[in-house]
Design an enzyme around this catalytic site. Structure first.
Site, PDB file in Angstrom:
ATOM      1  N   ASN A   7      49.473  79.451   1.977  1.00  0.00           N
ATOM      2  CA  ASN A   7      49.723  79.651   0.542  1.00  0.00           C
ATOM      3  C   ASN A   7      51.096  80.268   0.285  1.00  0.00           C
ATOM      4  OD1 ASN A   7      49.325  82.253   1.438  1.00  0.00           O
ATOM      5  ND2 ASN A   7      47.698  82.775  -0.011  1.00  0.00           N
ATOM      6  N   HIS A  41      52.332  82.957   1.777  1.00  0.00           N
ATOM      7  CA  HIS A  41      52.432  84.407   1.914  1.00  0.00           C
ATOM      8  C   HIS A  41      53.255  84.804   3.134  1.00  0.00           C
ATOM      9  CE1 HIS A  41      48.465  85.161   4.409  1.00  0.00           C
ATOM     10  NE2 HIS A  41      49.460  84.882   5.196  1.00  0.00           N
TER      11      HIS A  41
HETATM   12  C1  GLP Z   1      48.155  86.219   8.587  1.00  0.00           C
HETATM   13  C2  GLP Z   1      49.236  87.245   8.862  1.00  0.00           C
HETATM   14  C3  GLP Z   1      50.614  86.669   8.589  1.00  0.00           C
HETATM   15  C4  GLP Z   1      50.772  85.349   9.299  1.00  0.00           C
HETATM   16  C5  GLP Z   1      49.735  84.384   8.788  1.00  0.00           C
HETATM   17  C6  GLP Z   1      49.825  83.009   9.426  1.00  0.00           C
HETATM   18  O1  GLP Z   1      47.857  86.110   7.264  1.00  0.00           O
HETATM   19  N1  GLP Z   1      49.055  88.424   8.079  1.00  0.00           N
HETATM   20  O2  GLP Z   1      51.594  87.606   9.012  1.00  0.00           O
HETATM   21  O3  GLP Z   1      52.062  84.835   9.103  1.00  0.00           O
HETATM   22  O4  GLP Z   1      48.452  84.930   9.064  1.00  0.00           O
HETATM   23  O5  GLP Z   1      49.158  83.007  10.644  1.00  0.00           O
HETATM   24  P1  GLP Z   1      49.163  81.850  11.710  1.00  0.00           P
HETATM   25  O6  GLP Z   1      50.425  82.040  12.479  1.00  0.00           O
HETATM   26  O7  GLP Z   1      47.958  82.091  12.539  1.00  0.00           O
HETATM   27  O8  GLP Z   1      49.155  80.576  10.967  1.00  0.00           O
END
Ligand code: GLP
Length: 240
Positions: free
Chosen positions: A137, A139
């Site tokens: 999303n 973030h």
């Molecule tokens: C979580 C963490 C983020 C990270 C995101 C994506 O929400 N708080 O810092 O970037 O997950 O994670 P992934 O790398 O597993 O897709």
């Protein structure tokens, strides 16, 4: 903003690790900001390998993690404290006193903790190099859509999409509904930022972050305002 498109996840990880290693070699007392999630796992592996093979020294480096779930004990397998120990800190010689991860365990005064964390970053002289991932999303850390660009470390509610994505990792366990996270203001003050993204499921978020309008509805779009950002993608995330 420099965008590097690497052929595969392994090369993405190697490229990110090399940036970190180069920065530590140039400045052994570097202040490094660190992410969790599945994306940086390969980067940590590569840094650990280099540490072993090339006798890197991390003893003067300081680290600040982006975020932590609220309500988990340090030893809980899904806490970011556990993640960091398992994938990085237990393998390298970062001094325990130089490791900073926001405190999310139950019973903490989170306003005081958020203030303490900000103060610790300031007293360390700010973050030299910050590695971040991106949520589907848009973030960054746990700054969900709508997070003010000038926000500081604080407790936030997780977005439904974030909870859903986390559920894959939590299995049958309950995903925390809140987290303590560096704010977008905290993140934007880092001197250099490296964004990592891998996988087709991130293509849309990356596209909006890099090429869409700069808007708090896409937290990662704030990176367009930062003078020193490197984005490392692999082919799986690249659109067109
Ligand atoms: C979580 C963490 C983020 C990270 C995101 C994506 O929400 N708080 O810092 O970037 O997950 O994670 P992934 O790398 O597993 O897709």
């Amino acid at each position: 903003m420099r965008v590097l498109v690497t052929p595969d996840y392994r090369t993405l990880s190697r490229t990110a690790a090399e940036l970190v290693i180069k920065a530590v070699r140039a400045k052994p007392d570097l202040t490094l900001g660190l992410p969790t999630g599945s994306t940086p796992l390969g980067m940590y592996e590569e840094i650990v390998r280099e540490y072993r093979d090339e006798h890197l020294d991390f003893s003067n480096m300081r680290t600040f993690n982006l975020d932590e779930y609220v309500g988990l004990l340090h030893d809980a397998p899904k806490s970011y404290h556990s993640y960091m120990r398992r994938h990085f800190f237990q393998h390298v010689n970062v001094s325990p006193g130089n490791i900073n991860i926001p405190e999310g365990k139950p019973g903490v005064d989170f306003d005081a903790e958020a203030e303490r964390y900000e103060k610790a970053i300031r007293e360390a002289g700010g973050i030299d190099l910050l590695i971040v991932g991106i949520g589907t999303n848009g973030h960054i850390a746990f700054n969900e859509p709508g997070a003010p660009f000038d926000s500081r470390t604080r407790v936030v509610d997780l977005a439904p999409e974030t909870i859903l994505n986390a559920q894959r990792h939590f299995g049958n366990e309950h995903v925390p509904r809140k987290a303590i996270t560096m704010g977008m203001g905290t993140i934007r003050e880092a001197r250099r930022i490296v964004l990592l993204a891998s996988g087709a499921h991130k293509a849309n978020a990356v596209e909006r972050a890099l090429r869409g309008p700069v808007s708090e509805s896409v937290p990662a779009s704030a990176l367009q305002l930062h003078p020193r950002v490197i984005v490392i993608l692999d082919e799986t995330v690249k659109k067109n």
